[in-house]
Enzyme design. Structure first.
Site, mmCIF file in Angstrom:
data_model
loop_
_atom_site.group_PDB
_atom_site.id
_atom_site.type_symbol
_atom_site.label_atom_id
_atom_site.label_comp_id
_atom_site.label_asym_id
_atom_site.label_seq_id
_atom_site.Cartn_x
_atom_site.Cartn_y
_atom_site.Cartn_z
ATOM 1 N N THR A 127 0.803 -1.219 0.000
ATOM 2 C CA THR A 127 0.000 0.000 0.000
ATOM 3 C C THR A 127 0.845 1.283 0.000
ATOM 4 O O THR A 127 1.892 1.355 0.641
ATOM 5 C CB THR A 127 -0.918 0.007 1.241
ATOM 6 O OG1 THR A 127 -1.694 -1.181 1.227
ATOM 7 C CG2 THR A 127 -1.823 1.217 1.267
ATOM 8 N N GLN A 338 -24.180 -3.819 22.507
ATOM 9 C CA GLN A 338 -25.613 -3.607 22.758
ATOM 10 C C GLN A 338 -26.106 -4.479 23.919
ATOM 11 O O GLN A 338 -26.838 -4.008 24.781
ATOM 12 C CB GLN A 338 -26.409 -3.913 21.478
ATOM 13 C CG GLN A 338 -27.831 -3.380 21.505
ATOM 14 C CD GLN A 338 -27.866 -1.860 21.559
ATOM 15 O OE1 GLN A 338 -26.924 -1.181 21.149
ATOM 16 N NE2 GLN A 338 -28.943 -1.306 22.086
ATOM 17 N N GLY A 341 -25.057 -3.045 27.023
ATOM 18 C CA GLY A 341 -25.607 -1.713 27.272
ATOM 19 C C GLY A 341 -24.508 -0.711 27.575
ATOM 20 O O GLY A 341 -23.431 -0.765 26.972
ATOM 21 N N GLU A 365 -6.084 -5.999 4.058
ATOM 22 C CA GLU A 365 -5.936 -7.147 3.146
ATOM 23 C C GLU A 365 -7.041 -7.162 2.087
ATOM 24 O O GLU A 365 -7.538 -8.206 1.691
ATOM 25 C CB GLU A 365 -5.855 -8.464 3.922
ATOM 26 C CG GLU A 365 -4.587 -8.497 4.746
ATOM 27 C CD GLU A 365 -4.042 -9.889 5.051
ATOM 28 O OE1 GLU A 365 -4.443 -10.857 4.392
ATOM 29 O OE2 GLU A 365 -3.188 -9.972 5.932
HETATM 30 C C1 LIG Z 1 -4.246 -0.880 10.296
HETATM 31 C C2 LIG Z 1 -3.887 -1.121 8.883
HETATM 32 C C3 LIG Z 1 -2.862 -2.010 8.580
HETATM 33 C C4 LIG Z 1 -2.478 -2.230 7.260
HETATM 34 N N1 LIG Z 1 -1.425 -3.072 6.994
HETATM 35 C C5 LIG Z 1 -0.965 -3.158 5.728
HETATM 36 C C6 LIG Z 1 0.209 -3.898 5.420
HETATM 37 O O1 LIG Z 1 0.805 -4.526 6.292
HETATM 38 N N2 LIG Z 1 0.667 -3.919 4.145
HETATM 39 C C7 LIG Z 1 0.036 -3.255 3.147
HETATM 40 O O2 LIG Z 1 0.500 -3.294 2.019
HETATM 41 N N3 LIG Z 1 -1.106 -2.551 3.399
HETATM 42 C C8 LIG Z 1 -1.607 -2.478 4.656
HETATM 43 N N4 LIG Z 1 -2.750 -1.730 4.912
HETATM 44 C C9 LIG Z 1 -3.446 -1.083 3.820
HETATM 45 C C10 LIG Z 1 -4.792 -1.716 3.486
HETATM 46 O O3 LIG Z 1 -4.630 -2.942 2.838
HETATM 47 C C11 LIG Z 1 -5.600 -0.702 2.666
HETATM 48 O O4 LIG Z 1 -6.021 0.268 3.575
HETATM 49 C C12 LIG Z 1 -6.782 -1.305 1.961
HETATM 50 O O5 LIG Z 1 -6.357 -2.132 0.914
HETATM 51 C C13 LIG Z 1 -7.725 -0.238 1.402
HETATM 52 O O6 LIG Z 1 -7.069 0.797 0.763
HETATM 53 P P1 LIG Z 1 -7.399 2.332 1.114
HETATM 54 O O7 LIG Z 1 -7.353 2.400 2.588
HETATM 55 O O8 LIG Z 1 -6.491 3.178 0.360
HETATM 56 O O9 LIG Z 1 -8.873 2.554 0.692
HETATM 57 P P2 LIG Z 1 -9.410 2.988 -0.756
HETATM 58 O O10 LIG Z 1 -8.891 2.064 -1.775
HETATM 59 O O11 LIG Z 1 -9.201 4.420 -0.947
HETATM 60 O O12 LIG Z 1 -10.952 2.709 -0.573
HETATM 61 C C14 LIG Z 1 -11.870 3.631 0.021
HETATM 62 C C15 LIG Z 1 -13.274 3.069 -0.106
HETATM 63 O O13 LIG Z 1 -13.609 2.891 -1.479
HETATM 64 C C16 LIG Z 1 -13.943 1.558 -1.746
HETATM 65 N N5 LIG Z 1 -13.467 1.184 -3.071
HETATM 66 C C17 LIG Z 1 -12.250 1.446 -3.612
HETATM 67 N N6 LIG Z 1 -12.175 0.937 -4.852
HETATM 68 C C18 LIG Z 1 -13.336 0.299 -5.083
HETATM 69 C C19 LIG Z 1 -13.868 -0.423 -6.177
HETATM 70 N N7 LIG Z 1 -13.159 -0.644 -7.292
HETATM 71 N N8 LIG Z 1 -15.110 -0.931 -6.072
HETATM 72 C C20 LIG Z 1 -15.841 -0.726 -4.958
HETATM 73 N N9 LIG Z 1 -15.392 -0.050 -3.888
HETATM 74 C C21 LIG Z 1 -14.162 0.462 -3.948
HETATM 75 C C22 LIG Z 1 -13.261 0.767 -0.672
HETATM 76 O O14 LIG Z 1 -13.891 -0.485 -0.470
HETATM 77 C C23 LIG Z 1 -13.391 1.681 0.502
HETATM 78 O O15 LIG Z 1 -14.658 1.519 1.086
HETATM 79 C C24 LIG Z 1 -3.156 -1.547 6.225
HETATM 80 C C25 LIG Z 1 -4.190 -0.668 6.529
HETATM 81 C C26 LIG Z 1 -4.559 -0.447 7.829
HETATM 82 C C27 LIG Z 1 -5.656 0.534 8.097
#
Ligand SMILES: Cc1cc2nc3c(=O)[nH]c(=O)nc-3n(C[C@H](O)[C@H](O)[C@H](O)COP(=O)(O)OP(=O)(O)OC[C@H]3O[C@@H](n4cnc5c(N)ncnc54)[C@H](O)[C@@H]3O)c2cc1C
Lengths: 386, 262
Positions: A127, A338, A341, A365
């Site tokens: 990411t 819930q 409470g 993931e």
């Molecule tokens: C605590 C934490 C730990 C993490 N650890 C790792 C790690 O170890 N290694 C790593 O590589 N990454 C890691 N991540 C990253 C994580 O995998 C991403 O946050 C995740 O893949 C979503 O990407 P984004 O947050 O940029 O959301 P976005 O891609 O910006 O998505 C935002 C919203 O839009 C929706 N959306 C986006 N595209 C589409 C589509 N084509 N169709 C429908 N809906 C869509 C999503 O479902 C979401 O609801 C971590 C994230 C967190 C928060």
């Protein structure tokens, strides 16, 4: 009476051992780890001493030669204690899978024994700020500079960032080739030009470290390329396919913990002169929770066993095994608050943390929307072939 | 290096109930566990072995099912174990127990280092460790709350905990130590250990096997006889004082004086 999943003696041992660790080592400290955003090193040492880091690693590299199913059994029980701790453990496998799946013999020999022994944690870096669901949008580059690679860019939200010794990352090697232009690399803490950035403050999962990886003219030897040049996204997708049932299993363990707290409380709490478990509204909530948890568990186990049985393309199944149990975990932990409470909303009781923690399972993931995309794409293909 | 840990299977304190009529424990359906202090003894033995090498052998005297305790010890990393079991051992007091254990240790080829839990939570005598050291003719330090291996691995430097603080004691091997909870944090079992424990063959040694003198074991070898056991009763008494606050205070002061508190 619980469902008989016909575990082998060894699998039963894994369950017992992980449950013991959850009860004795994790539950007593989880609230404090959460409050202080403290990395659970002590527990990682316990897990190492218990041989658990070697669960999925072949015996020739010092592991126990288990499969996806064994890994799921382990994380389910650990997650019953705390999913922040469990994510720390599971992310090491997420980072280790690419080496196991795509590493050369030399790379496996060099890295896997230390990983199996729990001497070194691993992290997986895909990411970036502009590339979440859309992984193909990553901007980190790796340039072939003759006798070494030069990496530039920043990875964001990397679990175990700063704490792990080994990092498997995806970077663009041939931008013009699009999805075939990415490659996977192995980085080591201490590599020239590799540093760590911002440590995130989070809503939940606070025992887990989530941090930036910064590559600034980072030089690594040629032999750190993992798999073939251009295979980067295949490495990432195969890794995530293999890891997702584990996230489902974490959801099952977390939801089970929330149900356990809910039933216990509902039997004790008296209102209107009777324990609240005598109210049908509470009963039905508990019944739904228990049923959905068992359905989740059955799905995760069945998919994990299917994967271990040897199938080629299991993206759809693995997406299902992440999607359903993590949605259930969110619902069950919300309902647990819930049932308790106002007490459920207080930090003195464990369910508010469970609810805060559960949310991440629907996001990392691959968000659950993305899982649905994967499932639907597979359906589209399957039905076209018929 | 021959390291021995003596462990005992005891009823799980959390699930134990009393038979109020007979004044005895109800053992039916109660889980047996390793005596809590013995976990610290096992951990100490493993730490010394990990540092100096050698083998750790767990020894328990008890009924045949005490084998479970040995298996658990092996799952934690102990190399081997033996159950010393014979109907003739029944009713042993600490004198007979230490004799029996010493004979078993003799059969094992003696010991460079022995760890025992400070006391077993069922009998609570705290006599077996010290008694065994006398039988073995080696020095003993009880209630150790901290330890480190001496330079050259010749012995241990330990803190013997007491009411006022601790004594720092250096002892060369062979020696026996009894352990308390603050000594260490016992490790969890390992998967490989659990698998090894499942498969391990645990020998059961009878009185004859260890060459024990029949007159010195079991009830026969035990000068201590339990005359009776009973459950102590605790009574809480209360008395409500009446009258105006002043009168109540006066009455209270009288009573405190009467009780020798004032
Ligand atoms: C605590 C934490 C730990 C993490 N650890 C790792 C790690 O170890 N290694 C790593 O590589 N990454 C890691 N991540 C990253 C994580 O995998 C991403 O946050 C995740 O893949 C979503 O990407 P984004 O947050 O940029 O959301 P976005 O891609 O910006 O998505 C935002 C919203 O839009 C929706 N959306 C986006 N595209 C589409 C589509 N084509 N169709 C429908 N809906 C869509 C999503 O479902 C979401 O609801 C971590 C994230 C967190 C928060």
């Amino acid at each position: 009476m619980s469902v008989n999943y016909f575990l082998t003696e060894e699998q039963q041992m894994i369950v017992e051992l992980c449950r013991q660790i959850a009860e004795e080592k994790i539950v007593p400290v989880r609230a404090e780890l959460d409050r202080n955003e403290e990395f659970p090193w002590e527990i990682m040492k316990d897990l190492a001493q218990a041989d658990l880091f070697g669960l999925y690693i072949p015996e020739e590299y010092g592991g126990l030669g288990g499969g996806t199913f064994e890994n799921c059994l382990a994380v389910e029980q650990l997650a019953w204690g705390c999913i922040g701790v469990t994510t720390t453990f599971a992310a090491s496998a997420l980072g280790g899978y690419p080496i196991l799946l795509f590493g050369s013999k030399e790379q496996k020999e060099r890295y896997l024994p230390d990983v199996a022994a729990g001497k070194k944690l691993v992290a997986f870096g895909l990411t970036e700020a502009g590339a979440g669901s859309d992984a193909a949008a990553i901007k980190t580059t790796a340039v072939d500079a003759g006798d070494h690679w030069v990496i530039n860019g920043t990875k964001q939200w990397i679990t175990n960032g700063g704490e792990a010794e080994i990092y498997t990352i995806i970077a663009m090697t041939d931008k013009h080739k699009g999805a075939r232009g990415a490659s996977a690399f192995i980085l080591e803490k201490g590599d020239e030009g590799f540093s760590f950035g911002k440590k995130e403050k989070k809503m939940g999962l606070r025992a887990s470290s989530t941090r930036e990886l910064i590559f600034n003219e980072c030089r690594i030897p040629k032999d750190r390329l993992l798999g073939r040049r251009g295979q980067g996204f295949i490495v990432a997708m195969r890794t995530l396919d293999l890891a997702r049932p584990g996230i489902g299993a974490i959801g099952v363990g977390l939801a089970q913990a929330a149900l356990d707290e809910s039933v216990k409380y509902a039997k004790e709490r008296v209102q209107f002169g009777q324990p609240i478990i005598s109210f049908q509204a509470i009963q039905h909530m508990l019944a739904d929770m228990a049923t959905e948890i068992e359905a989740s568990r059955a799905l995760v186990y069945a998919v994990a066993r299917t994967i271990d049985g040897g199938v080629k393309n299991f993206s759809k199944l693995s997406a299902m095994s992440k999607l359903f149990p993590t949605d259930v975990a969110m619902k069950v932990t919300t309902d647990a608050v819930q049932v308790l409470g106002g007490y459920g909303y207080m930090q003195e009781y464990p369910v508010e943390k469970m609810m805060r923690d559960a949310k991440i399972l629907q996001i990392y993931e691959g968000t659950n929307q993305i899982q649905k995309n994967v499932i639907a794409q597979a359906l589209n293909k399957e039905y076209a072939a018929k | 290096m021959n390291i021995i840990v003596c462990i005992k299977q005891v009823p799980d304190a959390a699930s134990v109930k009393w038979d109020r009529e007979k004044g005895t424990l109800i053992r039916d359906g109660v889980k047996s566990v390793i005596n809590p202090f013995d976990y610290n003894a096992i951990e100490a033995a493993l730490q010394v072995r990990d540092e100096l090498g050698g083998t750790v052998t767990a020894v328990t005297m008890g009924p045949p099912q005490a084998e479970e305790a040995i298996r658990e010890a092996i799952s934690l990393g102990v190399d081997q174990g033996v159950v010393v079991s014979d109907r003739a051992f029944a009713g042993a007091d600490t004198l007979a127990t230490t004799y029996t254990l010493s004979k078993a240790i003799e059969k094992l080829g003696g010991a460079d280092l022995v760890f025992c839990g400070k006391q077993a939570i069922d009998g609570d005598t705290a006599q077996v460790g010290p008694g065994l050291s006398v039988r073995l003719g080696i020095p003993c330090v009880t209630c150790i709350g901290d330890m480190e291996v001496l330079e050259g691995g010749k012995g241990l430097r330990v803190k013997r905990m007491n009411e006022f603080g601790y004594d720092l004691v250096e002892v060369e091997f062979p020696a026996l130590f009894t352990t308390i909870a603050s000594l260490n944090t016992p490790r969890v079992p390992s998967l490989k250990g659990k698998m090894r424990a499942k498969k391990a063959k645990i020998p059961v040694w009878t009185a004859e096997d260890i060459g024990a003198d029949p007159d010195r074991i079991g009830l026969k070898g035990s000068p201590t006889q339990v005359a009776s056991t009973y459950i102590p009763t605790f009574e809480a008494r209360k008395e409500m004082l009446e009258g105006s606050p002043e009168e109540q205070v006066e009455a209270l002061v009288e009573r405190l004086k009467g009780a020798g508190i004032l």
